[in-house]
Design a protein around this motif. Structure first.
Motif, PDB file in Angstrom:
ATOM      1  N   GLY A  79      -8.435   6.499   8.906  1.00  0.00           N
ATOM      2  CA  GLY A  79      -6.867   6.436   8.559  1.00  0.00           C
ATOM      3  C   GLY A  79      -6.213   5.746   9.694  1.00  0.00           C
ATOM      4  N   ILE A  80      -4.919   5.387   9.502  1.00  0.00           N
ATOM      5  CA  ILE A  80      -3.843   4.939  10.272  1.00  0.00           C
ATOM      6  C   ILE A  80      -2.910   5.850  10.579  1.00  0.00           C
ATOM      7  CG2 ILE A  80      -2.438   3.036  10.905  1.00  0.00           C
ATOM      8  CD1 ILE A  80      -5.233   1.889  10.301  1.00  0.00           C
ATOM      9  N   SER A  81      -2.810   6.492  11.924  1.00  0.00           N
ATOM     10  CA  SER A  81      -1.929   7.285  12.140  1.00  0.00           C
ATOM     11  C   SER A  81      -0.687   6.521  13.146  1.00  0.00           C
ATOM     12  CB  SER A  81      -2.452   8.399  13.147  1.00  0.00           C
ATOM     13  OG  SER A  81      -3.448   9.267  12.415  1.00  0.00           O
ATOM     14  N   HIS A  82       0.398   7.304  13.046  1.00  0.00           N
ATOM     15  CA  HIS A  82       1.714   7.042  13.829  1.00  0.00           C
ATOM     16  C   HIS A  82       1.482   7.607  15.187  1.00  0.00           C
ATOM     17  CE1 HIS A  82       6.241   7.145  14.576  1.00  0.00           C
ATOM     18  NE2 HIS A  82       5.610   6.603  15.454  1.00  0.00           N
ATOM     19  N   TYR A  83       1.573   6.830  16.312  1.00  0.00           N
ATOM     20  CA  TYR A  83       1.266   7.522  17.646  1.00  0.00           C
ATOM     21  C   TYR A  83       2.502   7.270  18.536  1.00  0.00           C
ATOM     22  CZ  TYR A  83       0.008   8.155  22.640  1.00  0.00           C
ATOM     23  OH  TYR A  83       0.034   8.449  23.860  1.00  0.00           O
ATOM     24  N   LEU A  97       0.420  10.453   9.063  1.00  0.00           N
ATOM     25  CA  LEU A  97      -0.055   9.185   8.744  1.00  0.00           C
ATOM     26  C   LEU A  97       0.694   8.152   8.452  1.00  0.00           C
ATOM     27  CD1 LEU A  97      -2.988  10.950   6.305  1.00  0.00           C
ATOM     28  CD2 LEU A  97      -3.447   9.746   8.580  1.00  0.00           C
ATOM     29  N   ALA A  98       0.410   6.824   8.594  1.00  0.00           N
ATOM     30  CA  ALA A  98       1.163   5.834   8.153  1.00  0.00           C
ATOM     31  C   ALA A  98       0.742   4.752   7.367  1.00  0.00           C
ATOM     32  CB  ALA A  98       1.633   4.997   9.517  1.00  0.00           C
ATOM     33  N   ALA A  99      -0.942   4.899   7.187  1.00  0.00           N
ATOM     34  CA  ALA A  99      -1.462   4.263   5.987  1.00  0.00           C
ATOM     35  C   ALA A  99      -2.915   4.778   5.740  1.00  0.00           C
ATOM     36  CB  ALA A  99      -1.823   2.801   6.455  1.00  0.00           C
ATOM     37  N   ALA A 100      -3.305   4.558   4.702  1.00  0.00           N
ATOM     38  CA  ALA A 100      -4.542   5.426   4.392  1.00  0.00           C
ATOM     39  C   ALA A 100      -5.768   4.505   4.993  1.00  0.00           C
ATOM     40  CB  ALA A 100      -4.787   5.321   2.665  1.00  0.00           C
ATOM     41  N   SER A 101      -5.879   3.386   5.481  1.00  0.00           N
ATOM     42  CA  SER A 101      -6.916   2.546   5.733  1.00  0.00           C
ATOM     43  C   SER A 101      -6.383   1.430   6.398  1.00  0.00           C
ATOM     44  CB  SER A 101      -7.746   2.565   4.828  1.00  0.00           C
ATOM     45  OG  SER A 101      -7.390   1.418   3.647  1.00  0.00           O
ATOM     46  N   VAL A 143       0.878   5.614  -0.543  1.00  0.00           N
ATOM     47  CA  VAL A 143       1.663   6.585  -0.417  1.00  0.00           C
ATOM     48  C   VAL A 143       2.133   7.298   1.061  1.00  0.00           C
ATOM     49  CG1 VAL A 143       1.045   7.402  -2.844  1.00  0.00           C
ATOM     50  CG2 VAL A 143      -0.067   8.607  -0.796  1.00  0.00           C
ATOM     51  N   ASP A 144       1.345   6.700   1.837  1.00  0.00           N
ATOM     52  CA  ASP A 144       1.423   7.115   3.253  1.00  0.00           C
ATOM     53  C   ASP A 144       2.772   6.283   3.949  1.00  0.00           C
ATOM     54  OD1 ASP A 144      -0.483   9.183   3.532  1.00  0.00           O
ATOM     55  OD2 ASP A 144      -1.880   7.547   3.747  1.00  0.00           O
ATOM     56  N   VAL A 145       3.017   5.520   3.412  1.00  0.00           N
ATOM     57  CA  VAL A 145       4.456   4.722   3.691  1.00  0.00           C
ATOM     58  C   VAL A 145       5.513   5.561   3.631  1.00  0.00           C
ATOM     59  CG1 VAL A 145       5.933   2.954   3.092  1.00  0.00           C
ATOM     60  CG2 VAL A 145       3.470   2.427   2.994  1.00  0.00           C
TER      61      VAL A 145
END
Length: 158
Positions: A79-83, A97-101, A143-145
């Motif tokens: 997963g892509i997380s916002h840090y 989360l910011a993106a699924a992959s 949808v994580d956008v």
């Protein structure tokens, strides 16, 4: 990197090292020797104290930057997380989360690059319309956008 989808994507396709000025996204650090430097995810996200000398168990990698904000690839689940590095020392660095992959983030970068010229237009109405259309296309893909990271980016176009 234990997530097989991310590992396979990096080995077979690769990830773009680009600077998208219109949306302030930069991945050019990925061109360097230490491109995917592993970080202790538990320490960054406040799951353990910085003075805990036990070996890290969870890793993440910076794959994109926007000002001082980071998009991090989780080595375990992909997963892509916002840090937000401004919150790491008080367990507030993880922003969701910011993106699924990683492959999904690559598509999102492609959509942003495709819209770059319209997003840099001097016509405010055209720029806002392009940003709204881009956001709709991005959410339709992932949808994580619909998250804090992307909300802040799109606020610049309003």
């Amino acid at each position: 990197m234990t997530d097989s989808e991310s590992r396979e994507f990096l080995l077979t396709v690769g990830f773009p090292a680009v600077r998208l000025a219109a949306v302030d996204i930069d991945t050019t650090h990925l061109r360097g020797e230490d491109a995917l430097h592993p970080f202790d995810a538990d320490e960054l996200y406040g799951e353990r104290y910085p003075d805990d000398d036990s070996p890290p168990k969870n890793f993440c990698f910076t794959v994109a930057l926007s000002s001082d904000q980071h998009l991090m690839l989780d080595a375990g689940d992909g997963g892509i997380s916002h840090y937000d590095p401004n919150g790491w020392d008080h367990a507030a660095g993880w922003k969701g989360l910011a993106a699924a992959s990683l492959p999904s983030l690559a598509v999102l970068l492609g959509l942003m690059a495709e819209s770059g010229e319209a997003l840099e237009s001097t016509d405010d109405e055209q720029r806002r319309a392009a940003a709204m259309q881009l956001r709709e296309r991005m959410i339709a893909h992932d949808v994580d956008v619909d998250s804090e990271f992307w909300d802040e980016m799109f606020e610049a176009f309003e």
